[in-house]
Design a protein around this motif. Structure first.
Motif, PDB file in Angstrom:
ATOM      1  N   GLU A 116       0.832  -1.211   0.000  1.00  0.00           N
ATOM      2  CA  GLU A 116       0.000   0.000   0.000  1.00  0.00           C
ATOM      3  C   GLU A 116       0.862   1.254   0.000  1.00  0.00           C
ATOM      4  OE1 GLU A 116      -3.837  -1.577   2.598  1.00  0.00           O
ATOM      5  OE2 GLU A 116      -2.035  -0.909   3.633  1.00  0.00           O
ATOM      6  N   TRP A 117       2.173   1.077  -0.061  1.00  0.00           N
ATOM      7  CA  TRP A 117       3.061   2.231  -0.012  1.00  0.00           C
ATOM      8  C   TRP A 117       3.390   2.715  -1.423  1.00  0.00           C
ATOM      9  CZ3 TRP A 117       7.174  -0.343   3.666  1.00  0.00           C
ATOM     10  CH2 TRP A 117       6.577  -0.558   4.926  1.00  0.00           C
ATOM     11  N   SER A 118       3.769   3.973  -1.502  1.00  0.00           N
ATOM     12  CA  SER A 118       4.262   4.499  -2.771  1.00  0.00           C
ATOM     13  C   SER A 118       5.758   4.163  -2.848  1.00  0.00           C
ATOM     14  CB  SER A 118       4.050   6.004  -2.822  1.00  0.00           C
ATOM     15  OG  SER A 118       4.966   6.638  -1.949  1.00  0.00           O
ATOM     16  N   PRO A 119       6.365   4.288  -4.029  1.00  0.00           N
ATOM     17  CA  PRO A 119       7.795   3.956  -4.150  1.00  0.00           C
ATOM     18  C   PRO A 119       8.674   4.731  -3.175  1.00  0.00           C
ATOM     19  CG  PRO A 119       6.818   4.183  -6.317  1.00  0.00           C
ATOM     20  CD  PRO A 119       5.760   4.580  -5.337  1.00  0.00           C
ATOM     21  N   ARG A 120       8.371   6.001  -2.967  1.00  0.00           N
ATOM     22  CA  ARG A 120       9.202   6.776  -2.029  1.00  0.00           C
ATOM     23  C   ARG A 120       9.072   6.243  -0.601  1.00  0.00           C
ATOM     24  NH1 ARG A 120       8.026  11.760  -5.015  1.00  0.00           N
ATOM     25  NH2 ARG A 120       9.976  12.524  -5.882  1.00  0.00           N
ATOM     26  N   MET A 121       7.899   5.735  -0.270  1.00  0.00           N
ATOM     27  CA  MET A 121       7.708   5.196   1.090  1.00  0.00           C
ATOM     28  C   MET A 121       8.503   3.904   1.266  1.00  0.00           C
ATOM     29  SD  MET A 121       3.637   5.961   1.411  1.00  0.00           S
ATOM     30  CE  MET A 121       3.344   5.557   3.126  1.00  0.00           C
ATOM     31  N   LEU A 122       8.512   3.056   0.241  1.00  0.00           N
ATOM     32  CA  LEU A 122       9.315   1.829   0.330  1.00  0.00           C
ATOM     33  C   LEU A 122      10.800   2.183   0.415  1.00  0.00           C
ATOM     34  CD1 LEU A 122       9.278  -1.297   0.310  1.00  0.00           C
ATOM     35  CD2 LEU A 122       9.625  -1.200  -2.151  1.00  0.00           C
ATOM     36  N   HIS A 123      11.183   3.198  -0.331  1.00  0.00           N
ATOM     37  CA  HIS A 123      12.569   3.665  -0.294  1.00  0.00           C
ATOM     38  C   HIS A 123      12.927   4.139   1.114  1.00  0.00           C
ATOM     39  CE1 HIS A 123      15.953   6.404  -1.053  1.00  0.00           C
ATOM     40  NE2 HIS A 123      16.231   5.591  -2.058  1.00  0.00           N
ATOM     41  N   ALA A 124      12.026   4.900   1.730  1.00  0.00           N
ATOM     42  CA  ALA A 124      12.291   5.407   3.089  1.00  0.00           C
ATOM     43  C   ALA A 124      12.379   4.257   4.083  1.00  0.00           C
ATOM     44  CB  ALA A 124      11.189   6.388   3.492  1.00  0.00           C
ATOM     45  N   ALA A 125      11.528   3.254   3.896  1.00  0.00           N
ATOM     46  CA  ALA A 125      11.566   2.094   4.800  1.00  0.00           C
ATOM     47  C   ALA A 125      12.900   1.353   4.635  1.00  0.00           C
ATOM     48  CB  ALA A 125      10.394   1.163   4.501  1.00  0.00           C
ATOM     49  N   GLY A 126      13.359   1.226   3.395  1.00  0.00           N
ATOM     50  CA  GLY A 126      14.646   0.561   3.137  1.00  0.00           C
ATOM     51  C   GLY A 126      15.794   1.327   3.755  1.00  0.00           C
ATOM     52  N   SER A 127      15.735   2.632   3.629  1.00  0.00           N
ATOM     53  CA  SER A 127      16.783   3.482   4.184  1.00  0.00           C
ATOM     54  C   SER A 127      16.835   3.324   5.709  1.00  0.00           C
ATOM     55  CB  SER A 127      16.488   4.927   3.776  1.00  0.00           C
ATOM     56  OG  SER A 127      17.446   5.774   4.290  1.00  0.00           O
ATOM     57  N   LEU A 128      15.655   3.291   6.322  1.00  0.00           N
ATOM     58  CA  LEU A 128      15.599   3.109   7.780  1.00  0.00           C
ATOM     59  C   LEU A 128      16.217   1.764   8.171  1.00  0.00           C
ATOM     60  CD1 LEU A 128      14.520   3.868  10.634  1.00  0.00           C
ATOM     61  CD2 LEU A 128      12.410   2.700  10.015  1.00  0.00           C
ATOM     62  N   MET A 129      15.899   0.722   7.428  1.00  0.00           N
ATOM     63  CA  MET A 129      16.419  -0.604   7.800  1.00  0.00           C
ATOM     64  C   MET A 129      17.938  -0.677   7.662  1.00  0.00           C
ATOM     65  SD  MET A 129      13.732  -3.549   6.941  1.00  0.00           S
ATOM     66  CE  MET A 129      13.344  -3.130   5.281  1.00  0.00           C
ATOM     67  N   LEU A 130      18.473  -0.007   6.647  1.00  0.00           N
ATOM     68  CA  LEU A 130      19.937  -0.005   6.523  1.00  0.00           C
ATOM     69  C   LEU A 130      20.573   0.716   7.710  1.00  0.00           C
ATOM     70  CD1 LEU A 130      20.906   0.602   2.798  1.00  0.00           C
ATOM     71  CD2 LEU A 130      21.096  -1.482   4.145  1.00  0.00           C
ATOM     72  N   ASP A 131      19.950   1.828   8.116  1.00  0.00           N
ATOM     73  CA  ASP A 131      20.431   2.558   9.301  1.00  0.00           C
ATOM     74  C   ASP A 131      20.447   1.646  10.516  1.00  0.00           C
ATOM     75  OD1 ASP A 131      20.981   5.041   8.447  1.00  0.00           O
ATOM     76  OD2 ASP A 131      19.153   6.005   9.183  1.00  0.00           O
ATOM     77  N   LEU A 132      19.327   0.941  10.689  1.00  0.00           N
ATOM     78  CA  LEU A 132      19.180   0.114  11.884  1.00  0.00           C
ATOM     79  C   LEU A 132      20.111  -1.095  11.854  1.00  0.00           C
ATOM     80  CD1 LEU A 132      15.313   0.116  12.430  1.00  0.00           C
ATOM     81  CD2 LEU A 132      17.025   1.724  13.224  1.00  0.00           C
ATOM     82  N   ALA A 133      20.467  -1.526  10.666  1.00  0.00           N
ATOM     83  CA  ALA A 133      21.401  -2.658  10.578  1.00  0.00           C
ATOM     84  C   ALA A 133      22.824  -2.195  10.865  1.00  0.00           C
ATOM     85  CB  ALA A 133      21.309  -3.284   9.188  1.00  0.00           C
ATOM     86  N   GLU A 134      23.140  -0.995  10.414  1.00  0.00           N
ATOM     87  CA  GLU A 134      24.536  -0.545  10.488  1.00  0.00           C
ATOM     88  C   GLU A 134      24.881   0.116  11.825  1.00  0.00           C
ATOM     89  OE1 GLU A 134      25.777   2.033   7.329  1.00  0.00           O
ATOM     90  OE2 GLU A 134      27.874   1.905   7.955  1.00  0.00           O
ATOM     91  N   ARG A 135      23.967   0.937  12.329  1.00  0.00           N
ATOM     92  CA  ARG A 135      24.338   1.758  13.492  1.00  0.00           C
ATOM     93  C   ARG A 135      24.671   0.961  14.751  1.00  0.00           C
ATOM     94  NH1 ARG A 135      20.717   6.505  14.579  1.00  0.00           N
ATOM     95  NH2 ARG A 135      22.443   6.947  15.956  1.00  0.00           N
TER      96      ARG A 135
END
Lengths: 495, 62
Positions: A116-135
């Motif tokens: 139900e997300w737009s492409p930018r929302m999926l992108h933002a979710a992906g960005s958040l997950m990379l942050d959470l994996a790395e930090r």
């Protein structure tokens, strides 16, 4: 007293018992189970899972993430599982109750799913997950899975909700196992959306675990696979997968390196590589048939827009609506108006391009708007195991709103979707708990006329009188205002 | 090895694709291992490079 993690405390836990379970949100994770009560979210966690969760929540990284609202606020509850009076028939097999704990999370409502997300929302979710994996790497934690189903949107902001996904990492293991899942559920759908024009709902409704490189390779043809992004995300993985089809399991053996500094370097480089690919897949915000609808001169006069805006603003004031659903929100003009009046808004439209715009503006202006790609005429179905894993849009939202806006959308449902007027009003009465603000368009209206395409006789009985007659079956008319010769706007109160 | 019909919603033009059964995502994992090996080698190359740079900038003894 158990500690609370986060800036906004979750509610006190003394009244947990006696609330009925609305749904179990997850059952896959052996370390815990999420239960949705009417207004609260509980997680039953095994003692081992709870120990790991406490250790993570006590790290500096977790404190920072909580302060930024990137992970869900959490509290260890004093309630024992047996006090909740849960039965196996309600929630399935529970973790060993003598050893399990109850954790309470901040409630994010309504839940939304990646399709139900737009492409930018999926992108933002992906960005958040990379942050959470790395930090958390420095503090020897990382994410053990990278599915976008672990992210919800709180207004326009993505928030990670599955805290049991944080696990202690082996400082000698250089493999981030969710790499594969991240590529399939985030990068490849964004790649297919950006380069092949496929909608995310088409891709993700049918593929819970994301897209395989082989599927992208088939869809995109050979030449395109030599594009640098396709080479690393599609061509090589697809080719390597085929080469080793006689799998002997050797690739799944855990690899260990003696130097933890080297391991951290490798993991950080992998995250940087994924981040670069994600940045290249930043959606470009393409236009659609509907993205210029509000600004097109041919559609609306300034007087019409002004009168409509005044009526909506007055309705927002008089109803003091706190939760608003904007159906067919287009570029979100009225969603923003509602959010500026202090409402929490869910804005739905079938067009991903306009939802992308609404999300971008809401995120930039920190407006409490959750935009979703949902067509009310074909709302998101229930999917997943027994059709219970991800409830339908209507099951998540029925009765959740004080005010439903249906502005310039009724004629689309009547004509393009061929839904009878009483059925539309009945659904609106299910969605709202109090008010409906609806724009009624007569068949003589040019927009109505352009949709009818020679079937005028079907709508010859559609008049203001017939509209009001059907509206009175579910609502009382609080106020009405004439916008143009062919358009009226009504504020209705649910019976 | 067996052949499994694999229907896809997204491939509207190629409605049915026949894919040899492969371990889902295994190609991505192999690619990830290759990348990890490359980055692992890069870690030591950077150490060697740092060592050379440090030596070059070290003041020479009289």
């Amino acid at each position: 007293m158990n500690p609370s993690y986060g800036t906004r405390p979750v509610p006190a836990s003394d009244s947990l018992t006696g609330q009925s379970i609305k749904a179990t949100a997850t059952f896959r994770d052996p370390a815990g189970r999420v239960l949705l009560l009417k207004d609260r979210v509980l997680r039953l966690v095994t003692s081992q899972g709870a120990q790991e969760l406490r250790r993570f929540l006590d790290t500096n990284t977790a404190r920072e993430l909580l302060a930024r609202g990137q992970i869900v606020q959490t509290k260890f509850s004093d309630t024992e599982i047996h006090e909740l009076g849960l039965s196996v028939s309600e929630v399935g097999p529970l973790p060993n109750s003598s050893a399990a704990l109850v954790v309470e999370h901040q409630r994010i409502a309504p839940r939304s799913f990646p399709y139900e997300w737009s492409p930018r929302m999926l992108h933002a979710a992906g960005s958040l997950m990379l942050d959470l994996a790395e930090r958390p790497l420095e503090e020897n934690f990382s994410l053990k899975d990278a599915t976008p189903y672990n992210v919800l949107f709180n207004g326009p902001q993505p928030i990670f909700v599955d805290l049991l996904s944080f696990e202690s990492r082996d400082p000698h293991d250089p493999t981030w196992l969710p790499f594969n899942q991240f590529v399939r559920t985030i990068l490849l759908p964004l790649l297919m959306n950006k380069y092949l024009g496929l909608r995310l709902d088409q891709l993700l409704l049918a593929h819970r675990e994301g897209i395989e490189p082989a599927e992208v390779a088939q869809a995109c043809g050979l030449l395109r696979q030599f594009h640098p992004l396709f080479l690393s995300l599609v061509f090589f993985p697809h080719w390597l997968g085929k080469k080793r089809s006689n799998n002997n399991g050797s690739i799944y053996q855990q690899r260990k390196l003696s130097n933890p500094e080297q391991v951290r370097f490798i993991l950080q480089r992998q995250f940087r590589q994924l981040r670069r690919q994600l940045d290249k897949l930043q959606p470009s915000g393409r236009d659609s048939e509907w993205s210029g609808y509000m600004t097109a001169d041919r559609h609306f006069s300034e007087d019409y827009l002004q009168a409509k805006q005044s009526f909506v603003a007055e309705a927002l004031e008089s109803t003091a609506a706190r939760k608003v659903l904007d159906v067919g929100c287009n570029t979100g003009h009225f969603s923003r108006l509602a959010a500026e009046h202090g409402a929490s808004v869910v804005a739905i439209d079938q067009d991903p391009a306009v939802i992308d715009l609404v999300w971008k503006q809401a995120a930039a202006n920190r407006l409490d708007i959750l935009p979703l790609v949902v067509n009310l005429a074909r709302p998101t179905p229930a999917v997943g195991w027994r059709n219970q894993e991800c409830p339908s849009f209507l099951d998540r939202t029925r009765g959740e709103f004080d005010l439903v806006l249906m502005l310039a959308v009724l004629h689309h449902l009547l004509v393009s979707e061929q839904v009878p007027l009483p059925a539309i009003l009945e659904l609106a009465a299910e969605l709202t708990s109090k008010f409906l603000l609806i724009e009624f368009v007569l068949p003589a209206d040019p927009m109505f006329h352009s949709l009818v395409r020679g079937r005028e006789e079907l709508y010859c009985e559609l008049t203001r009188e017939s509209f009001e007659h059907f509206a009175n079956e579910f609502f009382t008319i609080t106020r009405a205002h004439c916008l143009t010769d062919t358009r009226w706007i009504y504020l209705l109160r649910k019976l | 090895m067996f052949v499994e019909p694999h229907s896809t919603v997204l491939l509207s033009h190629a409605s049915i694709a026949f894919l040899l059964y492969t371990d889902p995502g295994s190609g991505i994992l192999v690619w990830q291992l290759l990348l990890a090996a490359f980055f692992g080698a890069m870690f030591y190359l950077r150490k060697v490079k740092d060592l050379i740079v440090r030596r070059r900038h070290r003041p020479r003894a009289e």
